[in-house]
Design a protein around this motif. Structure first.
Motif, PDB file in Angstrom:
ATOM      1  N   UNK A  61     -20.655  22.714 -30.633  1.00 50.53           N
ATOM      2  CA  UNK A  61     -20.891  21.260 -30.600  1.00 50.53           C
ATOM      3  C   UNK A  61     -21.535  20.763 -31.882  1.00 50.53           C
ATOM      4  N   UNK A  63     -20.369  19.826 -35.306  1.00 50.92           N
ATOM      5  CA  UNK A  63     -19.134  19.596 -36.068  1.00 50.92           C
ATOM      6  C   UNK A  63     -19.464  19.089 -37.470  1.00 50.92           C
ATOM      7  N   UNK A  79     -11.552  21.647 -25.104  1.00 48.19           N
ATOM      8  CA  UNK A  79     -12.562  21.140 -24.179  1.00 48.19           C
ATOM      9  C   UNK A  79     -11.970  20.676 -22.851  1.00 48.19           C
ATOM     10  N   UNK A  84     -18.737  22.368 -18.722  1.00 47.39           N
ATOM     11  CA  UNK A  84     -19.882  22.654 -19.590  1.00 47.39           C
ATOM     12  C   UNK A  84     -21.214  22.517 -18.845  1.00 47.39           C
TER      13      UNK A  84
ATOM     14  N   UNK B 102     -17.089  12.723 -35.874  1.00 46.01           N
ATOM     15  CA  UNK B 102     -17.478  13.282 -34.582  1.00 46.01           C
ATOM     16  C   UNK B 102     -17.293  12.266 -33.447  1.00 46.01           C
ATOM     17  N   UNK B 105     -13.411  11.467 -32.943  1.00 46.78           N
ATOM     18  CA  UNK B 105     -12.696  12.626 -32.403  1.00 46.78           C
ATOM     19  C   UNK B 105     -12.905  12.757 -30.888  1.00 46.78           C
ATOM     20  N   UNK B 106     -14.103  12.370 -30.444  1.00 42.95           N
ATOM     21  CA  UNK B 106     -14.459  12.593 -29.041  1.00 42.95           C
ATOM     22  C   UNK B 106     -14.453  11.315 -28.208  1.00 42.95           C
ATOM     23  N   UNK B 113     -19.540  10.738 -20.138  1.00 45.47           N
ATOM     24  CA  UNK B 113     -20.233  11.998 -20.443  1.00 45.47           C
ATOM     25  C   UNK B 113     -19.823  13.143 -19.523  1.00 45.47           C
ATOM     26  N   UNK B 116     -16.051  16.975 -20.902  1.00 42.71           N
ATOM     27  CA  UNK B 116     -16.646  17.947 -21.828  1.00 42.71           C
ATOM     28  C   UNK B 116     -16.530  17.532 -23.292  1.00 42.71           C
ATOM     29  N   UNK B 117     -15.395  16.964 -23.669  1.00 42.55           N
ATOM     30  CA  UNK B 117     -15.213  16.583 -25.077  1.00 42.55           C
ATOM     31  C   UNK B 117     -16.187  15.481 -25.490  1.00 42.55           C
ATOM     32  N   UNK B 119     -19.098  14.831 -24.093  1.00 43.32           N
ATOM     33  CA  UNK B 119     -20.451  15.401 -24.119  1.00 43.32           C
ATOM     34  C   UNK B 119     -20.683  16.155 -25.424  1.00 43.32           C
ATOM     35  N   UNK B 120     -19.710  16.985 -25.794  1.00 45.12           N
ATOM     36  CA  UNK B 120     -19.814  17.746 -27.044  1.00 45.12           C
ATOM     37  C   UNK B 120     -19.849  16.796 -28.236  1.00 45.12           C
ATOM     38  N   UNK B 121     -19.029  15.754 -28.181  1.00 44.79           N
ATOM     39  CA  UNK B 121     -18.982  14.783 -29.276  1.00 44.79           C
ATOM     40  C   UNK B 121     -20.288  14.019 -29.418  1.00 44.79           C
ATOM     41  N   UNK B 122     -20.933  13.774 -28.297  1.00 36.89           N
ATOM     42  CA  UNK B 122     -22.236  13.098 -28.324  1.00 36.89           C
ATOM     43  C   UNK B 122     -23.236  13.946 -29.099  1.00 36.89           C
ATOM     44  N   UNK B 123     -23.251  15.250 -28.760  1.00 37.57           N
ATOM     45  CA  UNK B 123     -24.155  16.191 -29.446  1.00 37.57           C
ATOM     46  C   UNK B 123     -23.803  16.248 -30.934  1.00 37.57           C
ATOM     47  N   UNK B 124     -22.510  16.380 -31.231  1.00 37.67           N
ATOM     48  CA  UNK B 124     -22.065  16.513 -32.620  1.00 37.67           C
ATOM     49  C   UNK B 124     -22.367  15.240 -33.419  1.00 37.67           C
TER      50      UNK B 124
END
Lengths: 359, 359
Positions: A61, A63, A79, A84, B102, B105-106, B113, B116-117, B119-124
């Motif tokens: 996560x 990027x 994903x 997750x 980021x 992309x997500x 949220x 999964x994508x 959520x990961x994009x939020x983190x990224x």
């Protein structure tokens, strides 16, 4: 008067983890992360949070680009079918070789923001510790942990004469409720009376534990646990289990010390030369008194992996090396070997300086 | 319903500055800071905040290492006789080439949220924008500005269906009261209804302006100001002064447009290919309606220096290039050339995508 809003957490907190500054940074080297340890710890945390995750491709996560590192690839399709969801952990880290130079050079812990040097040091300290925080968040994110950096300063945490005055836990709670893993850190904060100070990671942990009631707490450090004297000394004995009673007295439950008249010394972790382990034990004891088991264990070992997963809860396996600090019921009022332990702590406390502040 | 606590600011806010993402980062190059511009802007900000500071040695407040850069020296004695008091500024920056990849992309701005994508994009996304924030804080600190990074997420700012829902200004106020310069940024935040979204720097600026009532607001961007059409087109005219009336209509006060029937187009800054300038002008108009003058000016020029120092307040000097947006009194109800302007804005709005979110 402490002003903490009781947060509404919809998911129970499984574990609060302290990443000790001595474990995650290289001692004696200014602002250098111990990348190997951080990577292993991140991987162990993922496995502890997401059961069965070790057998599947890690979906990073982070990027963002990293100087000197290969670019991050991110395939959105990966994903699609992934769950997750993880159990709720909170990560708090110390500062190690970040922040200490800036804080001690300027005396941020002693306050006095009207002094130009302290004001500059406050800025410099926050830059250093938030740099480390960002790196830890990124290392966790690379392991697929939905980590979110939360600086105590930004969250509005303040102290009053160096004691916690206000600690708004609402963003920690909201982050958890949304499925994220909050990552807090020892920070420079504003102080109602002295202007500013350093809020240590250990104090943050205790505060979070008191309000969020995790099932257990793990301190990852750079030694196997708590010894009866500095571990470099011959015959140093690892204390496997310490009981804390409600009157604040402690006793070593395991091993049974052969000679209770021996002065029990608290080991000082290699990097925490000025009392870090003492703060840690004092804070750990306060957590244990809440009925929450505390594990002090060496980072990036099989022992830390087992502690994080919760595998060693209950009866401590013989082959697990570390120290568990537990609530041991009502005090008996009789002085036991822990009297020496406490005296020893007092000694270390009085010799401690600013450098321990972050731990 | 918006939930914003009116903060208690003991020092009046002189200026809120927006560092546009297009100005402080290199367009089309992933996560690359425009170091030259950032350094000049930081220096101009110091001179604007601390009168007379240009003649004295700069006392840097970033004491951290930087890869590939010389170590920072910090002489405690230098701080002894210095008065670091500055007038109160707040800095807000956009994301430019940080965060956009980021987020787009997500689809963080669209929420969800549970995916999964996302959520990961939020983190990224947060990793990317906080990386930029740290670099901006450090650049300002190197110029001796007591800058403190404040992430809207960490401060507890949330939205509801993408509109500001809660924005606790207490830490911004406390930082200012303690003599620091808060540095906020466009961020990924939690949203009450859709889970998450992107909170743009421009919306943050408007919010801060409404509650903290600065004397003036400066938007630093990568073009001279607002033009009547894309500045790359021949005959594009820089709009020097725009009046916003209380009924929301606008008119170009200066220059007097030769032909009011000409379709007035809003220039789109080079990097903001999807409506960035439109959001900027809309937000600027809302600020101007509060009676606060807004200057849109090219970063790192003599024009930005003069705008930041407040020198161009009042009558705009002929040799100052930029756009000022001011409150122009009561609307007259008659359609004027600004009708076309508003239509044009509507067009850009409808064609905008996620990429404009951070601005």
């Amino acid at each position: 008067m402490e002003d903490t809003t009781a947060p509404s957490v919809t998911k129970p907190i499984r574990c609060i983890v302290k990443l000790g500054g001595a474990a995650i940074t290289c001692k004696n080297e200014l602002e250098k992360i111990n990348e190997e340890t951080v990577d292993i710890v991140s991987s162990q945390l993922r496995e502890a949070m997401v059961t069965g995750s070790s057998s599947r491709k890690v979906l990073g996560m982070d990027w963002s680009t990293r100087p000197g590192k290969p670019g991050i690839s991110c395939d959105a399709d990966d994903f699609e079918d992934r769950n997750l969801d993880s159990s709720s952990f909170i990560v708090v880290h110390g500062a190690g070789s970040f922040g200490h130079f800036q804080a001690s050079k300027s005396g941020v812990h002693k306050g006095g923001l009207n002094k130009p040097l302290v004001k500059a040091g406050f800025v410099a300290t926050r830059i250093s510790v938030t740099t480390l925080n960002l790196e830890i968040v990124r290392a966790l994110a690379r392991e697929g942990i939905p980590s979110i950096g939360l600086s105590p300063f930004s969250c509005g945490w303040t102290t009053s004469e160096r004691n916690m005055a206000s600690a708004d836990l609402s963003m920690v709670a909201r982050a958890i409720n949304s499925g994220f893993i909050p990552v807090l850190h020892g920070d420079a904060v504003l102080d109602d009376l002295q202007g500013c100070t350093i809020l240590s990671g250990d104090v943050i942990i205790r505060h979070l534990a008191a309000y969020l009631k995790p099932e257990y707490v793990v301190f990852l450090t750079d030694v196997l646990g708590v010894y009866d004297r500095p571990p470099s000394e011959p015959n140093a004995v690892l204390l496997r289990e310490i009981a804390v009673r409600d009157d604040g007295t402690w006793s070593v439950v395991k091993p049974t010390l052969a000679d209770t008249n021996t002065q029990v010394e608290i080991t000082v972790a290699a990097h925490d030369t000025t009392g870090g382990m003492v703060t840690k034990i004092s804070e750990a004891a306060l957590i244990a008194k809440l009925g929450i088991d505390v594990y002090i264990v060496k980072a990036a070992t099989t022992h830390s992996s087992r502690a994080l997963s919760g595998e060693v809860r209950g009866a401590i396996p013989e082959d697990w090396l570390g120290t568990v600090i537990r609530f041991g019921g009502k005090g008996n009022g009789f002085p036991t070997s822990d009297t020496q332990l406490l005296q020893s702590i007092e000694f270390y406390k009085s010799s401690s300086t600013s450098l321990k502040e972050f731990n």
